[in-house]
Design an enzyme around this catalytic site. Structure first.
Site, PDB file in Angstrom:
ATOM      1  N   LYS A  84       0.833  -1.207   0.000  1.00 52.62           N
ATOM      2  CA  LYS A  84       0.000   0.000   0.000  1.00 52.62           C
ATOM      3  C   LYS A  84       0.863   1.251   0.000  1.00 52.62           C
ATOM      4  CE  LYS A  84      -3.191   2.931   0.400  1.00 52.62           C
ATOM      5  NZ  LYS A  84      -4.255   3.156  -0.579  1.00 52.62           N
ATOM      6  N   CYS A 107      -3.387  10.799   1.315  1.00 47.81           N
ATOM      7  CA  CYS A 107      -2.760   9.531   0.918  1.00 47.81           C
ATOM      8  C   CYS A 107      -1.382   9.758   0.322  1.00 47.81           C
ATOM      9  CB  CYS A 107      -3.667   8.829  -0.067  1.00 47.81           C
ATOM     10  SG  CYS A 107      -5.374   8.766   0.481  1.00 47.81           S
TER      11      CYS A 107
HETATM   12  N1  SAJ Z   1      -1.650  14.823  -8.853  1.00 47.57           N
HETATM   13  C1  SAJ Z   1      -0.820  15.616  -9.662  1.00 47.57           C
HETATM   14  N2  SAJ Z   1      -0.459  15.110 -10.887  1.00 47.57           N
HETATM   15  C2  SAJ Z   1      -0.904  13.893 -11.330  1.00 47.57           C
HETATM   16  C3  SAJ Z   1      -1.750  13.106 -10.478  1.00 47.57           C
HETATM   17  C4  SAJ Z   1      -2.101  13.600  -9.246  1.00 47.57           C
HETATM   18  O1  SAJ Z   1      -0.427  16.729  -9.301  1.00 47.57           O
HETATM   19  O2  SAJ Z   1      -0.556  13.531 -12.454  1.00 47.57           O
HETATM   20  C5  SAJ Z   1      -2.026  15.346  -7.518  1.00 47.57           C
HETATM   21  C6  SAJ Z   1      -3.544  15.533  -7.355  1.00 47.57           C
HETATM   22  O3  SAJ Z   1      -3.949  16.778  -7.848  1.00 47.57           O
HETATM   23  C7  SAJ Z   1      -3.689  15.430  -5.834  1.00 47.57           C
HETATM   24  C8  SAJ Z   1      -2.645  14.388  -5.482  1.00 47.57           C
HETATM   25  O4  SAJ Z   1      -1.703  14.368  -6.552  1.00 47.57           O
HETATM   26  O5  SAJ Z   1      -3.381  16.656  -5.208  1.00 47.57           O
HETATM   27  C9  SAJ Z   1      -3.205  12.996  -5.258  1.00 47.57           C
HETATM   28  O6  SAJ Z   1      -4.220  12.737  -6.202  1.00 47.57           O
HETATM   29  P1  SAJ Z   1      -4.369  11.267  -6.877  1.00 47.57           P
HETATM   30  O7  SAJ Z   1      -5.503  11.323  -7.803  1.00 47.57           O
HETATM   31  O8  SAJ Z   1      -3.074  10.885  -7.421  1.00 47.57           O
HETATM   32  O9  SAJ Z   1      -4.626  10.273  -5.674  1.00 47.57           O
HETATM   33  P2  SAJ Z   1      -5.593  10.215  -4.401  1.00 47.57           P
HETATM   34  O10 SAJ Z   1      -4.876  10.753  -3.239  1.00 47.57           O
HETATM   35  O11 SAJ Z   1      -6.914  10.766  -4.690  1.00 47.57           O
HETATM   36  O12 SAJ Z   1      -5.715   8.628  -4.290  1.00 47.57           O
HETATM   37  C10 SAJ Z   1      -4.538   7.857  -4.142  1.00 47.57           C
HETATM   38  C11 SAJ Z   1      -4.613   6.704  -5.138  1.00 47.57           C
HETATM   39  N3  SAJ Z   1      -3.321   6.024  -5.171  1.00 47.57           N
HETATM   40  C12 SAJ Z   1      -2.733   5.755  -6.361  1.00 47.57           C
HETATM   41  O13 SAJ Z   1      -3.232   6.053  -7.428  1.00 47.57           O
HETATM   42  C13 SAJ Z   1      -1.414   5.013  -6.280  1.00 47.57           C
HETATM   43  C14 SAJ Z   1      -5.725   5.749  -4.737  1.00 47.57           C
HETATM   44  O14 SAJ Z   1      -5.708   4.606  -5.559  1.00 47.57           O
HETATM   45  C15 SAJ Z   1      -5.514   5.331  -3.271  1.00 47.57           C
HETATM   46  O15 SAJ Z   1      -6.508   4.452  -2.842  1.00 47.57           O
HETATM   47  C16 SAJ Z   1      -5.570   6.585  -2.427  1.00 47.57           C
HETATM   48  O16 SAJ Z   1      -4.468   7.408  -2.806  1.00 47.57           O
HETATM   49  C17 SAJ Z   1      -5.428   6.182  -0.953  1.00 47.57           C
HETATM   50  O17 SAJ Z   1      -6.461   6.171  -0.279  1.00 47.57           O
HETATM   51  O18 SAJ Z   1      -4.339   5.813  -0.567  1.00 47.57           O
END
Ligand code: SAJ
Length: 433
Positions: free
Chosen positions: A217, A271
């Site tokens: 995780k 996360c």
């Molecule tokens: N972000 C960027 N650039 C990107 C992708 C995301 O700047 O290309 C930023 C987003 O704007 C946000 C942050 O990163 O601020 C996180 O967003 P996210 O969509 O990447 O993830 P979360 O936090 O919504 O969900 C993550 C997911 N983990 C992964 O994709 C590895 C989800 O599957 C998990 O279940 C979740 O964390 C968790 O609960 O751990």
């Protein structure tokens, strides 16, 4: 155990993960009691309503509550399967030390009603070794029960770690269709947990040991954080080299083995911005890359503040609108949000000149109190503000056509408005990220 071998389930913690999980389990005809410390949460759910915004969750919860398959309480109840989905924040020591006290208090509650044959599953994102710690705590509280992994005797209770990996905005879909890692304290524990998840998970369920599942995780989220850091570092370099980072990434991603993520104002949420520290805490000497990823993503927030201040200072008196406060697009979650951090900084410095647009908020968070900044709708901002600081790629912002913003100066930190007009620090330069 209810008729047809339907286990009675108790889900502890009814937040962004616990409530959807409880509802999905209830939908598979296992009677569920959801436990939460908040009376308001319990009352809301027992009315068939929800206290968090998530796609399709309201209809599902209303349905399973009306069918009597889901009820909520502040008092733990005996069950056949206990699913623990409580928060794992940081300790208040400022060192990003994982705080597993909520997990341990939930385990203590469970120990009070535990009986032979029960299964306990931890879903909260936790440092490696937490499930064993929980086992040891329960063994101490219930010497009458044989706990797994402590002797060769057949244990009375099964214990497993099974991390959720759902994306806010797609939680119900991913809860059912994502593959699952199921980590048992022993292989027998993993098999018992597997049988439970097979009741409602359509994705592939893979069994392993609890420590590997805990690490899996953390690795998933640390991997994403480091990759976003690479994109954010590129964007800061591009700003100083007069390059359009979105163009560069688009071209680089045409390479068959390159898949760079998207820069933004930083990494938010509970996360990706948190879990890497659980690895760093467990291996401080061996995690320089993961640590640097955190530092780069945090540095990006400050980079955005500096560039926005520059742009605003170069346009004295022009009304400013910060677009978005959520930590990412199309959700109402403002926790650890880089957009919120940037907008609050701008509001404190430029006060009444600042308007905030956040379609998912009905009022501004407390840190905006006394700044003079005002929450307005998008139309007002487009009609009255000459500087737009785009911080969140909500769909409603993406839908704003060029002709509606051609009169404005734009700082687009998400790359959703290619070709926007800007007045950057160097004449003729487009302020991209
Ligand atoms: N972000 C960027 N650039 C990107 C992708 C995301 O700047 O290309 C930023 C987003 O704007 C946000 C942050 O990163 O601020 C996180 O967003 P996210 O969509 O990447 O993830 P979360 O936090 O919504 O969900 C993550 C997911 N983990 C992964 O994709 C590895 C989800 O599957 C998990 O279940 C979740 O964390 C968790 O609960 O751990």
């Amino acid at each position: 155990m209810r008729g047809e071998n339907k286990p009675e389930v108790c889900v502890i913690g009814l937040g962004y993960i616990g409530l959807p999980t409880a509802a999905v389990i209830a939908r598979s005809d296992c009677p569920v009691t959801g436990i939460d410390v908040s009376d308001n949460v319990v009352e809301t759910i027992n009315r068939g309503d929800i206290h968090i915004e998530e796609v399709d969750l309201d209809g599902l919860v209303r349905g399973v509550v009306q069918r009597g398959m889901l009820k909520a309480s502040t008092q733990i109840v005996p069950a056949d399967v206990f699913v623990i989905a409580v928060p794992t924040p940081f300790e208040k020591d400022g060192n990003h030390t994982p705080d597993v006290s909520y997990v341990m208090s939930a385990a203590t509650e469970v120990a009070g009603v535990l009986k032979q044959g029960d299964t306990i599953i931890l879903e909260s994102t936790s440092p490696v070794g937490t499930t064993e710690k929980m086992r040891d705590l329960i063994a101490g509280l219930r010497p009458d029960l044989k706990m797994p992994g402590l002797s060769d005797e057949i244990p009375d209770v099964a214990l497993a770690y099974c991390p959720e990996r759902v994306l806010p905005g797609k939680i119900l879909e991913e809860l059912t269709h994502n593959d699952r890692s199921i980590g048992g304290i022993t292989p027998r524990c993993a098999r018992k947990a597997l049988a439970f998840y097979k009741r409602f998970v359509r994705g592939t369920c893979v069994t392993t040991d609890a420590r590997s599942a805990e690490m899996t995780k953390l690795v998933e989220n640390a991997y994403r954080d480091v990759n976003i850091a690479f994109a954010n570092e590129l964007s800061m370099i591009s700003d100083n080299m007069d390059l359009d980072v979105w163009e560069v990434i688009k071209l680089a991603n045409r390479h068959p083995r390159v898949n760079i993520l998207q820069p933004g104002p930083g990494v938010g949420g509970h996360c990706i911005a948190v879990d890497p520290y659980f690895i760093i805490h467990g291996a401080p000497e061996q995690s320089p890359l993961i640590r640097t990823g955190r530092e780069v993503n945090d540095a990006k927030m400050h980079h955005v503040v500096t560039r926005a201040q520059q742009l605003i200072a170069e346009n004295p008196g022009v009304p400013i609108a910060c677009l978005g406060l959520a930590f990412k697009a199309n959700i109402d979650d403002f926790r650890e949000s880089p957009a919120r951090f940037v907008a609050a900084k701008i509001a404190r410095q430029f006060e009444e000149r600042v308007k905030i647009v956040e379609p998912y908020a009905s009022e501004l968070p407390r840190e905006f109190d006394g700044t003079g900044a005002e929450l307005v709708d998008l139309d007002f901002a487009l009609e009255n503000c000459g500087i737009l600081i785009l911080l969140v790629d909500h769909d409603v912002f993406k839908a704003v056509p060029a002709e509606e913003r051609h009169h404005t100066i734009v700082y687009d930190t998400r790359g959703i408005w290619p070709g926007s007009q800007n007045v950057p620090s160097k004449p003729g330069l487009r302020l991209a990220s």
